[in-house]
Design a protein around this motif. Structure first.
Motif, short mmCIF file in Angstrom:
data_model
loop_
_atom_site.label_atom_id
_atom_site.label_comp_id
_atom_site.label_asym_id
_atom_site.label_seq_id
_atom_site.Cartn_x
_atom_site.Cartn_y
_atom_site.Cartn_z
N MET A 110 0.84 -1.17 0.00
CA MET A 110 0.00 0.00 0.00
C MET A 110 0.89 1.25 0.00
N LEU A 111 0.63 2.14 -0.91
CA LEU A 111 1.39 3.38 -1.02
C LEU A 111 1.02 4.32 0.12
N GLU A 112 2.01 4.73 0.89
CA GLU A 112 1.79 5.59 2.06
C GLU A 112 1.94 7.07 1.72
N GLN A 113 2.99 7.41 0.96
CA GLN A 113 3.22 8.82 0.62
C GLN A 113 4.17 8.89 -0.58
N VAL A 114 3.96 9.91 -1.41
CA VAL A 114 4.89 10.23 -2.49
C VAL A 114 5.35 11.66 -2.28
N ILE A 115 6.56 11.92 -2.75
CA ILE A 115 7.15 13.23 -2.51
C ILE A 115 8.05 13.60 -3.69
N LEU A 116 8.14 14.88 -3.97
CA LEU A 116 9.02 15.40 -5.01
C LEU A 116 9.87 16.50 -4.41
N TRP A 117 11.20 16.32 -4.51
CA TRP A 117 12.13 17.33 -4.03
C TRP A 117 12.77 18.06 -5.20
N ARG A 118 13.15 19.30 -4.96
CA ARG A 118 13.95 20.09 -5.89
C ARG A 118 15.31 20.27 -5.25
N LYS A 119 16.35 20.04 -6.03
CA LYS A 119 17.72 20.22 -5.55
C LYS A 119 17.99 21.72 -5.49
N ILE A 120 18.62 22.17 -4.40
CA ILE A 120 18.89 23.59 -4.20
C ILE A 120 20.26 23.99 -4.72
N ASP A 121 21.26 23.14 -4.52
CA ASP A 121 22.64 23.52 -4.84
C ASP A 121 23.02 23.29 -6.30
N SER A 122 22.16 22.66 -7.08
CA SER A 122 22.37 22.48 -8.52
C SER A 122 21.04 22.07 -9.14
N PRO A 123 20.91 22.11 -10.48
CA PRO A 123 19.65 21.69 -11.09
C PRO A 123 19.35 20.22 -10.79
N GLY A 124 18.10 19.92 -10.46
CA GLY A 124 17.74 18.52 -10.25
C GLY A 124 16.48 18.32 -9.45
N HIS A 125 15.97 17.10 -9.50
CA HIS A 125 14.78 16.68 -8.77
C HIS A 125 14.95 15.25 -8.29
N ASP A 126 14.13 14.87 -7.34
CA ASP A 126 14.07 13.49 -6.83
C ASP A 126 12.61 13.21 -6.52
N ALA A 127 12.06 12.16 -7.10
CA ALA A 127 10.69 11.73 -6.83
C ALA A 127 10.77 10.38 -6.12
N CYS A 128 10.01 10.24 -5.02
CA CYS A 128 10.14 9.06 -4.19
C CYS A 128 8.78 8.66 -3.64
N GLY A 129 8.62 7.37 -3.38
CA GLY A 129 7.42 6.86 -2.75
C GLY A 129 7.77 5.89 -1.64
N LEU A 130 6.86 5.77 -0.67
CA LEU A 130 7.01 4.83 0.43
C LEU A 130 5.81 3.89 0.42
N TRP A 131 6.09 2.58 0.43
CA TRP A 131 5.05 1.56 0.43
C TRP A 131 5.19 0.70 1.68
N SER A 132 4.04 0.33 2.27
CA SER A 132 4.05 -0.73 3.28
C SER A 132 3.87 -2.03 2.49
#
Length: 186
Positions: free
Chosen positions: A1-23
């Motif tokens: 079951m998917l608990e949460q998804v999140i999208l981060w923006r990198k501050i010190d250089s161009p970039g992103h990270d998309a992540c999910g947490l599943w039980s």
């Protein structure tokens, strides 16, 4: 079951990270993909971490590329907390229970959930650290002090880094000063 998804923006250089947490049966799965610029090279690293029900890391994979170099890593921590990467044992990491993937803020969640600190409590949290951009495993000393329901004072002495991390209700870092900032979460 998917608990949460999140999208981060990198501050010190161009970039992103998309992540999910599943039980999942018997524990937790953290999975995502980070794309960013490092040392002038475009990088794409997909990652997955499997934890038991107590948030102890059992396995992690990292696949992708950095510039023209490919990355394919399989990291395993057995029940005795012995660590192997691509089949090679790392005895200097014996006894560690957490993985820290050095290119993403996602794995701080694992330490925070496992420690389960109350406001005012602090703890040392050494990890098996996947150094970036080297992609080598080594021990990394961390310290967390919970200062509010949604904040921790964090230190990584070997980097000379200390900051107040803001976190979501599940424990994802939402503000990692100088490095990452959440754009959205669900």
């Amino acid at each position: 079951m998917l608990e949460q998804v999140i999208l981060w923006r990198k501050i010190d250089s161009p970039g992103h990270d998309a992540c999910g947490l599943w039980s999942v049966v018997g524990g937790w799965r953290l999975a995502g993909a980070a794309t960013f610029l490092a040392e002038g090279q475009p990088c794409l690293l997909q990652y997955q971490v499997e934890c038991d029900s107590f948030w102890r890391t059992r396995a992690a994979t990292v696949e992708g590329w950095m510039g023209s170099a490919e990355a394919r890593l399989a990291i395993v921590a057995d029940a005795g907390e012995r660590w192997r990467m691509n089949g090679v044992e790392h005895p200097e990491l014996a006894g560690l229970v957490d993985i820290d993937l050095g290119f993403t803020p996602a794995t701080n969640l694992l330490q925070l959930r496992r420690l389960s600190l109350r406001v005012g409590q602090g703890a040392e949290a050494p990890t098996a650290y996947l150094a970036f951009p080297e992609l080598t495993l080594r021990k990394l000393e961390h310290r967390y002090q919970r200062v509010a329901e949604d904040a921790y004072d964090y230190e990584a002495p070997c980097f000379g880094y200390a900051a107040r991390l803001q976190v979501s209700e599940l424990g994802f870092v939402t503000h990692y000063p100088g490095l990452w900032e959440v754009e959205t979460r669900r």
